[in-house]
Design a protein around this motif. Structure first.
Motif, mmCIF file in Angstrom:
data_model
loop_
_atom_site.group_PDB
_atom_site.id
_atom_site.type_symbol
_atom_site.label_atom_id
_atom_site.label_comp_id
_atom_site.label_asym_id
_atom_site.label_seq_id
_atom_site.Cartn_x
_atom_site.Cartn_y
_atom_site.Cartn_z
ATOM 1 N N VAL A 213 0.938 -1.350 -0.186
ATOM 2 C CA VAL A 213 -0.432 0.170 -0.184
ATOM 3 C C VAL A 213 0.681 1.547 0.213
ATOM 4 N N THR A 214 0.728 1.952 -1.168
ATOM 5 C CA THR A 214 1.264 3.061 -0.851
ATOM 6 C C THR A 214 0.192 4.099 -2.034
ATOM 7 N N HIS A 215 0.725 5.542 -1.337
ATOM 8 C CA HIS A 215 0.019 7.094 -1.683
ATOM 9 C C HIS A 215 1.531 7.414 -2.924
ATOM 10 N N ASP A 216 2.528 6.626 -3.234
ATOM 11 C CA ASP A 216 4.170 7.555 -4.109
ATOM 12 C C ASP A 216 3.510 6.995 -5.032
ATOM 13 N N PRO A 217 3.572 7.701 -6.178
ATOM 14 C CA PRO A 217 3.967 7.398 -7.619
ATOM 15 C C PRO A 217 5.118 6.591 -8.017
ATOM 16 N N VAL A 218 6.668 7.235 -7.555
ATOM 17 C CA VAL A 218 7.509 6.865 -7.744
ATOM 18 C C VAL A 218 7.600 5.479 -7.150
ATOM 19 N N ALA A 223 6.726 -1.522 -9.068
ATOM 20 C CA ALA A 223 5.589 -2.923 -8.619
ATOM 21 C C ALA A 223 5.792 -3.136 -10.055
ATOM 22 N N ASP A 224 4.971 -4.716 -10.233
ATOM 23 C CA ASP A 224 4.478 -4.795 -11.981
ATOM 24 C C ASP A 224 2.855 -4.342 -12.210
ATOM 25 N N ARG A 225 2.212 -3.705 -11.772
ATOM 26 C CA ARG A 225 1.048 -3.305 -11.366
ATOM 27 C C ARG A 225 0.615 -2.481 -10.730
ATOM 28 N N VAL A 226 -0.271 -1.744 -10.883
ATOM 29 C CA VAL A 226 -0.517 -0.982 -9.544
ATOM 30 C C VAL A 226 -2.242 -0.759 -10.024
ATOM 31 N N VAL A 227 -2.499 -1.923 -8.204
ATOM 32 C CA VAL A 227 -4.138 -1.413 -8.512
ATOM 33 C C VAL A 227 -4.521 -0.679 -7.797
ATOM 34 N N LEU A 228 -5.889 0.252 -8.339
ATOM 35 C CA LEU A 228 -7.025 1.067 -7.929
ATOM 36 C C LEU A 228 -7.972 1.321 -7.949
ATOM 37 N N LEU A 229 -6.879 1.953 -6.433
ATOM 38 C CA LEU A 229 -9.189 1.994 -5.221
ATOM 39 C C LEU A 229 -9.129 3.219 -5.300
ATOM 40 N N VAL A 230 -10.903 3.526 -5.135
ATOM 41 C CA VAL A 230 -12.058 4.109 -5.260
ATOM 42 C C VAL A 230 -13.169 3.945 -4.160
ATOM 43 N N ASP A 231 -13.828 4.610 -3.040
ATOM 44 C CA ASP A 231 -14.872 3.692 -2.287
ATOM 45 C C ASP A 231 -14.786 3.336 -2.240
ATOM 46 N N GLY A 232 -13.867 1.853 -1.843
ATOM 47 C CA GLY A 232 -14.092 0.431 -1.426
ATOM 48 C C GLY A 232 -14.081 -0.347 -2.662
ATOM 49 N N ARG A 233 -13.552 0.400 -4.350
ATOM 50 C CA ARG A 233 -13.704 -0.965 -5.275
ATOM 51 C C ARG A 233 -13.267 -0.430 -5.788
ATOM 52 N N VAL A 234 -12.208 -1.265 -6.559
ATOM 53 C CA VAL A 234 -11.569 -1.662 -7.630
ATOM 54 C C VAL A 234 -12.026 -0.411 -8.700
ATOM 55 N N ASP A 235 -10.578 0.110 -8.855
ATOM 56 C CA ASP A 235 -11.328 1.693 -9.987
ATOM 57 C C ASP A 235 -10.401 0.827 -11.162
ATOM 58 N N GLY A 236 -9.785 -0.346 -11.718
ATOM 59 C CA GLY A 236 -8.741 -0.151 -12.609
ATOM 60 C C GLY A 236 -7.354 -0.876 -12.255
ATOM 61 N N GLU A 237 -6.313 -0.630 -13.378
ATOM 62 C CA GLU A 237 -4.983 -1.520 -12.802
ATOM 63 C C GLU A 237 -4.185 -1.339 -14.053
ATOM 64 N N ALA A 243 5.685 6.568 -12.789
ATOM 65 C CA ALA A 243 5.953 7.483 -11.802
ATOM 66 C C ALA A 243 5.091 8.290 -12.522
ATOM 67 N N GLU A 244 5.353 9.114 -13.944
ATOM 68 C CA GLU A 244 4.540 10.193 -14.311
ATOM 69 C C GLU A 244 3.424 9.392 -14.653
ATOM 70 N N ASP A 245 2.599 9.342 -14.808
ATOM 71 C CA ASP A 245 1.509 8.693 -15.472
ATOM 72 C C ASP A 245 0.246 8.238 -14.138
ATOM 73 N N ILE A 246 1.541 7.013 -13.629
ATOM 74 C CA ILE A 246 0.270 6.653 -11.666
ATOM 75 C C ILE A 246 -0.435 8.535 -11.068
ATOM 76 N N ALA A 247 0.815 9.203 -11.317
ATOM 77 C CA ALA A 247 0.561 10.726 -10.332
ATOM 78 C C ALA A 247 -0.559 10.834 -10.968
ATOM 79 N N ALA A 248 -0.536 11.302 -12.554
ATOM 80 C CA ALA A 248 -1.563 11.152 -13.259
ATOM 81 C C ALA A 248 -2.794 10.645 -13.251
ATOM 82 N N ARG A 249 -2.478 9.768 -13.210
ATOM 83 C CA ARG A 249 -4.272 8.665 -13.069
ATOM 84 C C ARG A 249 -4.743 8.647 -11.627
ATOM 85 N N MET A 250 -3.871 9.381 -10.145
ATOM 86 C CA MET A 250 -4.527 9.409 -8.908
ATOM 87 C C MET A 250 -4.753 11.629 -8.686
#
Length: 258
Positions: A213-218, A223-237, A243-250
């Protein structure tokens, strides 16, 4: 790119999942005032892979980790570690499973201040009633680059070194899964990178399964993949993302209306 493809090929050769969650929900509070922290989450974590879990504050990241690790019981749904279904386990069997098959690393290093590095690393074995072999403890300290700090107490070590001791302590039982909750949160960026490199090497060289579990895009980009959660649900991977793409998605997730 070549390294990433090699990792993906290595992942494809791994058989089965280390953890499976099927329609897992976790609610807190009484009827009428309950809060849904996880809402029918289904996820699989393949063996020998490194997964980062991210999401806005309150998205359920820590609850997901705690349920997957057997630290908290879901309200409904199924969680399997290897071939073991957690729902039917007594508290004693759940404790044994956590002790023998799961490793934990947290933002706070949680070391015993009165013990040396090698004594801290040996603690999980002692708690399990096993006599730790000295070479076993030194070997795992060597793996995290602290073979020469075995007799130092936590106050004699830097923050990064303390987190490496915590990693060695988590690895001493050779866990099937290593759960890491903000493992670089208390470290400066350079030291954090060193710890992330160590985690990456554990996956690539030893086939360790890691869920972080992390809040840091770097951090997440290692990691091999990033699982995104929003309001307790999976919102994509995201797989193999920078890091730039992860930060933009966040940023988009955090700006989205509730």
């Amino acid at each position: 790119m070549g390294n990433h493809m090699n990792r993906m090929n290595q992942m494809n050769h791994m058989s089965g999942d280390a953890i499976q969650l099927h329609s897992v929900s976790r609610e807190f509070g009484a009827d009428g005032t309950s809060v849904t922290a996880l809402d029918r989450v289904s996820l699989a974590f393949p063996r020998g892979t490194f997964t980062a879990v991210m999401g806005p504050s309150g998205s359920g990241k820590s609850t997901l980790l705690q349920c997957a690790a057997g630290l908290d019981r879901p309200t409904s749904g199924s969680i399997r570690i290897g071939g073991t279904e957690l729902a039917g386990l007594s508290e004693r069997k759940l404790t044994l499973l956590r002790r023998e098959r799961i490793g934990f690393v947290f933002q706070a290093f949680n070391l015993m201040p009165s013990l040396t590095a090698e004594q801290n690393v040996a603690l999980p074995l002692r708690l399990a009633g096993r006599r730790p072999k000295k070479n076993q403890v030194r070997e795992v300290l060597d793996r995290v680059g602290l073979g020469d700090r075995a007799r130092h107490r936590p106050t004699e070590l830097s923050g990064g070194q303390q987190q490496r001791v915590a990693l060695a302590r988590a690895l001493i039982t050779r866990p099937e899964v290593l759960f890491a909750d903000e493992p670089t949160g208390a470290l400066d960026s350079r030291t954090g990178r060193e710890v992330l490199t160590l985690l990456r090497e554990m996956v690539d060289r030893a086939g360790q399964t890691i869920v972080m579990v992390t809040h840091d895009p770097v951090a997440a980009s290692r990691a091999d993949r990033v699982v995104l959660l929003v309001d307790g649900r999976v919102d994509g991977e995201l797989a193999g993302a920078r890091a730039e793409d992860i930060a933009a998605r966040m940023t988009r997730l955090e700006a989205a209306p509730c």
